[in-house]
Motif scaffolding. Structure first.
Motif, mmCIF file in Angstrom:
data_model
loop_
_atom_site.group_PDB
_atom_site.id
_atom_site.type_symbol
_atom_site.label_atom_id
_atom_site.label_comp_id
_atom_site.label_asym_id
_atom_site.label_seq_id
_atom_site.Cartn_x
_atom_site.Cartn_y
_atom_site.Cartn_z
ATOM 1 N N GLN A 1 0.809 -1.210 0.000
ATOM 2 C CA GLN A 1 0.000 0.000 0.000
ATOM 3 C C GLN A 1 0.848 1.268 0.000
ATOM 4 O OE1 GLN A 1 -2.217 -0.898 3.531
ATOM 5 N NE2 GLN A 1 -3.900 -1.861 2.417
ATOM 6 N N THR A 2 2.162 1.121 -0.108
ATOM 7 C CA THR A 2 3.025 2.291 -0.167
ATOM 8 C C THR A 2 2.732 3.091 -1.417
ATOM 9 O OG1 THR A 2 4.756 0.999 -1.242
ATOM 10 C CG2 THR A 2 4.880 1.201 1.139
ATOM 11 N N ILE A 3 3.081 4.348 -1.416
ATOM 12 C CA ILE A 3 2.767 5.234 -2.538
ATOM 13 C C ILE A 3 4.034 5.607 -3.297
ATOM 14 C CG2 ILE A 3 0.626 6.127 -1.581
ATOM 15 C CD1 ILE A 3 2.093 8.390 -0.357
ATOM 16 N N SER A 4 3.842 6.073 -4.516
ATOM 17 C CA SER A 4 4.974 6.342 -5.402
ATOM 18 C C SER A 4 5.719 7.609 -5.013
ATOM 19 C CB SER A 4 4.478 6.477 -6.846
ATOM 20 O OG SER A 4 3.705 7.651 -6.983
ATOM 21 N N ASP A 5 6.957 7.750 -5.514
ATOM 22 C CA ASP A 5 7.753 8.958 -5.258
ATOM 23 C C ASP A 5 7.037 10.198 -5.782
ATOM 24 O OD1 ASP A 5 9.699 7.423 -4.102
ATOM 25 O OD2 ASP A 5 10.946 7.302 -5.904
ATOM 26 N N LEU A 6 6.357 10.046 -6.918
ATOM 27 C CA LEU A 6 5.656 11.177 -7.522
ATOM 28 C C LEU A 6 4.518 11.642 -6.615
ATOM 29 C CD1 LEU A 6 5.469 12.993 -10.010
ATOM 30 C CD2 LEU A 6 3.885 11.347 -11.034
ATOM 31 N N GLU A 7 3.787 10.694 -6.057
ATOM 32 C CA GLU A 7 2.694 11.033 -5.146
ATOM 33 C C GLU A 7 3.231 11.672 -3.874
ATOM 34 O OE1 GLU A 7 -0.784 7.810 -5.792
ATOM 35 O OE2 GLU A 7 1.146 6.983 -5.179
ATOM 36 N N ALA B 1 5.885 13.466 -3.535
ATOM 37 C CA ALA B 1 6.341 14.837 -3.810
ATOM 38 C C ALA B 1 5.210 15.854 -3.690
ATOM 39 C CB ALA B 1 6.954 14.903 -5.206
ATOM 40 N N GLY B 2 3.985 15.424 -3.949
ATOM 41 C CA GLY B 2 2.852 16.353 -3.905
ATOM 42 C C GLY B 2 2.101 16.338 -2.596
ATOM 43 N N ARG C 1 10.359 8.655 2.713
ATOM 44 C CA ARG C 1 11.026 9.940 2.492
ATOM 45 C C ARG C 1 12.518 9.903 2.800
ATOM 46 N NH1 ARG C 1 7.578 14.691 2.394
ATOM 47 N NH2 ARG C 1 5.395 14.042 2.253
ATOM 48 N N GLY C 2 13.000 8.792 3.328
ATOM 49 C CA GLY C 2 14.420 8.687 3.644
ATOM 50 C C GLY C 2 14.838 9.560 4.800
ATOM 51 N N ARG D 1 11.763 10.302 13.957
ATOM 52 C CA ARG D 1 11.698 11.473 14.825
ATOM 53 C C ARG D 1 11.367 12.727 14.021
ATOM 54 N NH1 ARG D 1 13.198 12.853 19.835
ATOM 55 N NH2 ARG D 1 14.089 10.786 20.212
ATOM 56 N N ASP D 2 11.953 12.834 12.815
ATOM 57 C CA ASP D 2 11.660 13.992 11.968
ATOM 58 C C ASP D 2 10.179 14.030 11.590
ATOM 59 O OD1 ASP D 2 14.261 14.864 11.989
ATOM 60 O OD2 ASP D 2 14.814 13.817 10.148
ATOM 61 N N VAL D 3 9.616 12.870 11.306
ATOM 62 C CA VAL D 3 8.187 12.807 10.982
ATOM 63 C C VAL D 3 7.372 13.241 12.187
ATOM 64 C CG1 VAL D 3 6.272 11.314 10.300
ATOM 65 C CG2 VAL D 3 8.557 10.931 9.336
#
Length: 280
Positions: free
Chosen positions: A230-236, A238-239, A267-268, A272-274
């Motif tokens: 269910q993970t989402i793409s890099d393009l998604e 980014a927005g 997001r790499g 903690r950042d999240v």
């Protein structure tokens, strides 16, 4: 005319698994190319086979292949065996087979036991398709590449591991974020102390911190889980804002802790950042 190369499977533990046809071939060939002649002599002695052997292993594979090709061209029949199981499967032999193909030398396979397939059918995981990786390797780069392939696989992955490296591999799998996946660990397959343990990677990692590994291991890891799919793409990504990104996984049914972990992975960044961003 030339001789023939026979690729002969041998037992992975229980000598009773040696096939009748395999014994017949070993008795009839002119020469046996063995991964370790000191190991294989025990097999030959057990079945009262007296046959000349030469060493064919990863350190002399190229040179030994050239010599064996010359003997095959002289109409000698040769059997290739490994220490256990099917030759070429995480064992030497591919160079010799490739050279035989290039030289038009006939090849015949004599099937035998295989630890990976035995582990797979014991695993309780999906057997319709699988990814065989053998040993992950010793270098960090090779290990990381293997972990990425396991993470991306939507089929069961089969690994081999030695007892002294098993804890490191389990630790690496869990740290890579795969601790929730189901895995079976089989050891000493076909031998007296054969054992298969079931659980998550995290559970196995904890178990082997308390129980020293013994024997040779086959690890079978389930493919990508429903939650991972269910993970989402890099393009998604980014927005999306961080909050919306987190909300995506919460709507998919992940607990907040797991959702944050997945956002961080996407997001790499660190979890903690999240947390700091969405909780401000």
């Amino acid at each position: 005319m030339s001789g023939k190369l026979y690729i002969v499977g041998t037992p992975i533990g229980n000598l009773d698994d040696m096939s009748i046809r395999g014994l017949k071939i070993l008795k009839e060939v002119d020469l046996i190319a063995a991964e370790d002649t000191r190991h294989s002599i025990k097999l030959l002695n057990h079945f009262e086979i007296s046959k000349k052997m030469i060493a064919y292993h990863q350190h002399n594979e190229q040179k030994s292949s050239e010599n064996l090709i010359e003997l095959l061209k002289q109409e000698k029949n040769i059997a290739l065996i490994s220490d256990a199981g099917m030759p070429l499967i995480s064992d030497p032999g591919s160079v010799l087979v490739k050279n035989c193909v290039e030289n038009g030398i006939p090849i015949e396979v004599v099937p035998g036991p295989n630890a990976g397939l035995c582990g797979l059918v014991l695993s309780g995981l999906d057997t319709r398709a699988f990814l065989f990786l053998g040993f992950l390797g010793k270098e960090n780069k090779a290990i990381k590449e293997g972990l990425k392939r396991i993470e991306a696989a939507d089929v069961t992955t089969i690994l081999y591991e030695s007892p002294h490296r098993l804890p490191k591999t389990l630790e690496a799998l869990e740290k890579f974020g795969l601790g929730h996946r189901q895995m079976s660990i089989s050891r000493e397959i076909t031998k007296r102390y054969e054992e298969t343990l079931y659980g998550t990677i995290a559970q196995h990692n904890q178990y082997y911190k308390e129980h020293p590994p013994r024997g040779e291991y086959v690890l079978c890891i389930e493919g990508k889980t429903k939650e991972e799919a269910q993970t989402i793409s890099d393009l998604e990504i980014a927005g999306l804002s961080m909050a919306d990104h987190l909300e995506h996984y919460l709507k998919e049914g992940l607990a907040e802790k797991d959702a944050m972990k997945q956002v961080a992975k996407d997001r790499g960044i660190s979890k903690r950042d999240v947390y700091n961003t969405v909780k401000r």
